[in-house]
Design a protein around this motif. Structure first.
Motif, PDB file in Angstrom:
ATOM      1  N   MET A  66       0.806  -1.214   0.000  1.00 24.69           N
ATOM      2  CA  MET A  66       0.000   0.000   0.000  1.00 24.69           C
ATOM      3  C   MET A  66       0.844   1.272   0.000  1.00 24.69           C
ATOM      4  N   ARG A  67       1.780   1.381   0.907  1.00 22.99           N
ATOM      5  CA  ARG A  67       2.527   2.638   1.061  1.00 22.99           C
ATOM      6  C   ARG A  67       3.471   2.924  -0.094  1.00 22.99           C
ATOM      7  N   LYS A  68       3.702   1.936  -0.961  1.00 21.46           N
ATOM      8  CA  LYS A  68       4.580   2.140  -2.110  1.00 21.46           C
ATOM      9  C   LYS A  68       3.827   2.570  -3.363  1.00 21.46           C
ATOM     10  N   LEU A  69       2.510   2.646  -3.268  1.00 19.61           N
ATOM     11  CA  LEU A  69       1.722   3.020  -4.438  1.00 19.61           C
ATOM     12  C   LEU A  69       1.950   4.481  -4.806  1.00 19.61           C
ATOM     13  N   PRO A  70       2.055   4.767  -6.097  1.00 22.52           N
ATOM     14  CA  PRO A  70       2.199   6.160  -6.512  1.00 22.52           C
ATOM     15  C   PRO A  70       0.940   6.946  -6.169  1.00 22.52           C
ATOM     16  N   GLY A  71       1.125   8.165  -5.743  1.00 18.59           N
ATOM     17  CA  GLY A  71      -0.004   9.028  -5.408  1.00 18.59           C
ATOM     18  C   GLY A  71      -0.244   9.183  -3.921  1.00 18.59           C
ATOM     19  N   ILE A  72       0.354   8.312  -3.094  1.00 17.10           N
ATOM     20  CA  ILE A  72       0.195   8.448  -1.648  1.00 17.10           C
ATOM     21  C   ILE A  72       1.230   9.441  -1.126  1.00 17.10           C
ATOM     22  N   ARG A  73       0.760  10.524  -0.536  1.00 17.54           N
ATOM     23  CA  ARG A  73       1.662  11.518   0.054  1.00 17.54           C
ATOM     24  C   ARG A  73       2.057  11.116   1.467  1.00 17.54           C
ATOM     25  N   SER A  74       1.080  10.622   2.244  1.00 13.48           N
ATOM     26  CA  SER A  74       1.348  10.170   3.616  1.00 13.48           C
ATOM     27  C   SER A  74       0.180   9.307   4.066  1.00 13.48           C
ATOM     28  N   SER A  75       0.427   8.546   5.137  1.00 13.54           N
ATOM     29  CA  SER A  75      -0.647   7.715   5.684  1.00 13.54           C
ATOM     30  C   SER A  75      -0.462   7.550   7.182  1.00 13.54           C
ATOM     31  N   GLU A  76      -1.544   7.203   7.832  1.00 14.76           N
ATOM     32  CA  GLU A  76      -1.532   6.919   9.263  1.00 14.76           C
ATOM     33  C   GLU A  76      -2.370   5.661   9.464  1.00 14.76           C
ATOM     34  N   THR A  77      -1.824   4.702  10.199  1.00 10.42           N
ATOM     35  CA  THR A  77      -2.510   3.427  10.398  1.00 10.42           C
ATOM     36  C   THR A  77      -2.975   3.296  11.837  1.00 10.42           C
ATOM     37  N   LEU A  78      -4.251   2.977  11.994  1.00  8.02           N
ATOM     38  CA  LEU A  78      -4.847   2.730  13.303  1.00  8.02           C
ATOM     39  C   LEU A  78      -5.183   1.241  13.376  1.00  8.02           C
ATOM     40  N   ILE A  79      -4.572   0.530  14.299  1.00  4.13           N
ATOM     41  CA  ILE A  79      -4.841  -0.891  14.451  1.00  4.13           C
ATOM     42  C   ILE A  79      -5.948  -1.063  15.484  1.00  4.13           C
ATOM     43  N   ALA A  80      -6.974  -1.798  15.120  1.00  5.61           N
ATOM     44  CA  ALA A  80      -8.125  -1.993  16.001  1.00  5.61           C
ATOM     45  C   ALA A  80      -7.823  -3.058  17.049  1.00  5.61           C
ATOM     46  N   PHE A  81      -8.162  -2.769  18.294  1.00  8.66           N
ATOM     47  CA  PHE A  81      -8.067  -3.757  19.366  1.00  8.66           C
ATOM     48  C   PHE A  81      -9.252  -4.709  19.305  1.00  8.66           C
ATOM     49  N   LYS A  82     -10.436  -4.129  19.060  1.00  7.45           N
ATOM     50  CA  LYS A  82     -11.661  -4.916  19.002  1.00  7.45           C
ATOM     51  C   LYS A  82     -12.591  -4.243  18.000  1.00  7.45           C
ATOM     52  N   VAL A  83     -13.297  -5.053  17.252  1.00  6.79           N
ATOM     53  CA  VAL A  83     -14.244  -4.531  16.279  1.00  6.79           C
ATOM     54  C   VAL A  83     -15.652  -4.756  16.803  1.00  6.79           C
ATOM     55  N   TYR A  84     -16.445  -3.696  16.828  1.00  7.99           N
ATOM     56  CA  TYR A  84     -17.840  -3.775  17.254  1.00  7.99           C
ATOM     57  C   TYR A  84     -18.710  -3.605  16.015  1.00  7.99           C
ATOM     58  N   SER A  85     -19.657  -4.487  15.847  1.00  3.81           N
ATOM     59  CA  SER A  85     -20.583  -4.357  14.729  1.00  3.81           C
ATOM     60  C   SER A  85     -22.007  -4.468  15.244  1.00  3.81           C
ATOM     61  N   LYS A  86     -22.932  -4.035  14.442  1.00  2.05           N
ATOM     62  CA  LYS A  86     -24.340  -4.102  14.811  1.00  2.05           C
ATOM     63  C   LYS A  86     -24.736  -5.559  15.081  1.00  2.05           C
ATOM     64  N   GLN A  87     -24.224  -6.484  14.290  1.00  2.00           N
ATOM     65  CA  GLN A  87     -24.523  -7.900  14.486  1.00  2.00           C
ATOM     66  C   GLN A  87     -24.024  -8.400  15.827  1.00  2.00           C
ATOM     67  N   ASP A  88     -22.824  -7.982  16.224  1.00  2.00           N
ATOM     68  CA  ASP A  88     -22.288  -8.385  17.524  1.00  2.00           C
ATOM     69  C   ASP A  88     -23.140  -7.844  18.660  1.00  2.00           C
ATOM     70  N   ILE A  89     -23.559  -6.611  18.563  1.00  2.00           N
ATOM     71  CA  ILE A  89     -24.348  -5.979  19.619  1.00  2.00           C
ATOM     72  C   ILE A  89     -25.717  -6.646  19.726  1.00  2.00           C
ATOM     73  N   GLU A  90     -26.341  -6.919  18.578  1.00  2.00           N
ATOM     74  CA  GLU A  90     -27.649  -7.567  18.594  1.00  2.00           C
ATOM     75  C   GLU A  90     -27.560  -9.003  19.126  1.00  2.00           C
ATOM     76  N   ALA A  91     -26.454  -9.689  18.869  1.00  2.00           N
ATOM     77  CA  ALA A  91     -26.272 -11.063  19.333  1.00  2.00           C
ATOM     78  C   ALA A  91     -26.091 -11.126  20.860  1.00  2.00           C
TER      79      ALA A  91
END
Length: 86
Positions: free
Chosen positions: A60-85
């Motif tokens: 990803m970071r080697k693709l032409p056109g990217i000036r800069s990036s910031e990566t956020l790694i998720a500890f836990k993913v919450y979804s509507k399906q998880d909450i309803e379950a």
């Protein structure tokens, strides 16, 4: 499963082309064109941290056109399906 949100600043004239290229990368599930200080947001979902490094750092970071990036790694993913379950 490891999930990361990648915030991307791109060259102005390459946003659409870059978004399409990002969406084709293995591990990238979605790419959003957004308003604000970033141009694109990519969701990356892979099995292991090593896969995350491969997708983001090696591809990803080697693709032409990217000036800069910031990566956020998720500890836990919450979804509507998880909450309803619960």
């Amino acid at each position: 499963m490891v999930t990361a949100v990648v915030l991307i600043r791109s060259e102005t004239d390459q946003v659409s082309e870059l978004a399409a290229t990002l969406a084709e990368l293995e591990g990238v599930s979605e790419v959003f064109s957004v308003a604000g200080q970033y141009d694109l947001v990519a969701l990356v979902r892979v099995r292991e941290n090593e896969d995350l490094a491969r997708v983001i750092s090696e591809k990803m970071r080697k693709l032409p056109g990217i000036r800069s990036s910031e990566t956020l790694i998720a500890f836990k993913v919450y979804s509507k399906q998880d909450i309803e379950a619960a």
